[in-house]
Scaffold this active site. Sequence first.
Site, short mmCIF file in Angstrom:
data_model
loop_
_atom_site.label_atom_id
_atom_site.label_comp_id
_atom_site.label_asym_id
_atom_site.label_seq_id
_atom_site.Cartn_x
_atom_site.Cartn_y
_atom_site.Cartn_z
N GLY A 48 0.77 -1.25 0.00
CA GLY A 48 0.00 0.00 0.00
C GLY A 48 0.79 1.29 0.00
O GLY A 48 0.33 2.31 -0.51
N GLU A 102 4.33 4.10 6.35
CA GLU A 102 3.08 3.34 6.21
C GLU A 102 2.06 4.16 5.43
O GLU A 102 2.01 5.39 5.57
CB GLU A 102 2.49 3.06 7.61
CG GLU A 102 2.69 1.65 8.11
CD GLU A 102 1.81 0.60 7.41
OE1 GLU A 102 1.53 0.73 6.21
OE2 GLU A 102 1.44 -0.36 8.09
N ASP A 103 1.26 3.49 4.63
CA ASP A 103 0.16 4.18 3.96
C ASP A 103 -0.90 4.58 4.98
O ASP A 103 -1.34 5.72 5.03
CB ASP A 103 -0.45 3.28 2.86
CG ASP A 103 -0.76 1.87 3.35
OD1 ASP A 103 -0.47 1.54 4.51
OD2 ASP A 103 -1.31 1.08 2.56
N ASP A 106 -4.36 1.53 10.89
CA ASP A 106 -5.76 1.23 11.16
C ASP A 106 -5.88 0.67 12.58
O ASP A 106 -5.94 1.44 13.54
CB ASP A 106 -6.22 0.23 10.07
CG ASP A 106 -7.68 -0.15 10.13
OD1 ASP A 106 -8.46 0.58 10.74
OD2 ASP A 106 -8.05 -1.19 9.55
N LYS A 134 -6.32 6.10 11.35
CA LYS A 134 -7.71 5.99 11.81
C LYS A 134 -7.71 5.80 13.33
O LYS A 134 -7.74 4.66 13.80
CB LYS A 134 -8.38 4.76 11.18
CG LYS A 134 -8.60 4.83 9.68
CD LYS A 134 -9.29 3.52 9.26
CE LYS A 134 -9.53 3.43 7.79
NZ LYS A 134 -9.94 2.05 7.40
N PHE A 155 -13.55 2.67 5.17
CA PHE A 155 -12.61 2.09 4.22
C PHE A 155 -12.31 3.08 3.08
O PHE A 155 -13.22 3.68 2.50
CB PHE A 155 -13.20 0.80 3.65
CG PHE A 155 -12.21 -0.01 2.88
CD1 PHE A 155 -11.24 -0.75 3.53
CD2 PHE A 155 -12.24 -0.03 1.49
CE1 PHE A 155 -10.32 -1.50 2.81
CE2 PHE A 155 -11.32 -0.77 0.77
CZ PHE A 155 -10.36 -1.51 1.43
N VAL A 156 -11.02 3.24 2.78
CA VAL A 156 -10.61 4.15 1.70
C VAL A 156 -9.74 3.41 0.68
O VAL A 156 -9.11 2.40 1.00
CB VAL A 156 -9.83 5.38 2.25
CG1 VAL A 156 -10.74 6.29 3.05
CG2 VAL A 156 -8.63 4.95 3.08
N ASP A 162 -5.66 -0.36 -1.97
CA ASP A 162 -6.52 -1.16 -2.86
C ASP A 162 -7.77 -1.67 -2.17
O ASP A 162 -7.88 -1.68 -0.95
CB ASP A 162 -5.74 -2.38 -3.35
CG ASP A 162 -5.58 -3.44 -2.25
OD1 ASP A 162 -5.23 -3.07 -1.12
OD2 ASP A 162 -5.84 -4.63 -2.51
N ARG A 168 -5.62 0.98 -6.75
CA ARG A 168 -4.39 1.61 -6.26
C ARG A 168 -3.96 2.79 -7.12
O ARG A 168 -3.23 3.66 -6.69
CB ARG A 168 -3.23 0.60 -6.26
CG ARG A 168 -3.41 -0.56 -5.30
CD ARG A 168 -2.08 -1.31 -5.16
NE ARG A 168 -2.23 -2.63 -4.58
CZ ARG A 168 -2.24 -2.88 -3.27
NH1 ARG A 168 -2.12 -1.89 -2.41
NH2 ARG A 168 -2.36 -4.11 -2.82
#
Length: 178
Positions: A48, A102-103, A106, A134, A155-156, A162, A168
Amino acid sequence: MSIIRIHDKNFKPYITAEAIRKKVAELAEALNKDYKEKNPVFIAILNGSFIFAADLFKELTIDAEISFIKLASYKGMKSGGQVITSIGLDTEIFGRHVVIIEDIVDTGKTLNEFLPQLQHQQPASLKIVALLHKPEATIYPMKVDYSGFEIPDKFVVGYGLDYNGLGRNTPAIYQLLE
Ligand code: 5GP
């Protein structure tokens, strides 16, 4: 920008490419300042974070190295399960200043399992930069040292993130439409 469809779900525009670009520049500015003359090693977590890592790295003006590791704890739209390492770290981090890229953070599970593995190798310092965070979804408390956008527990996709393999390749970030 309009609604996009990926597999069976619709997603609405959420963070524009321009807003991301500005945020990435801000994060890089802070890193340029804090890591001047420290020759940090960045470790980007695949898959990600590949676009974020590339954009962030291009904005760094200090001497810096980058390496990649592949971890995953996601299936479909739910985090959890076993964290799997499929590409190991090939860089010596003993005594080095390390920054994880990190993307999105969560539940915090991925980093919660990965950070002790890195600490074990005795880096001089270990920090995290994440484009998205988040806070409401946190199960494993995690200090995100350089956080881009704090977002709700929805969720994004896009900008590297993805939904079951797709989505992506958009310059903006989209949020699940319920
Ligand atoms: P954590 O271990 O913190 O629960 O999850 C971290 C990983 O889950 C992220 O690196 C990312 O790959 C994935 N993830 C978490 N939230 C989302 C999301 O909203 N969308 C997508 N596409 N992936 C997510």
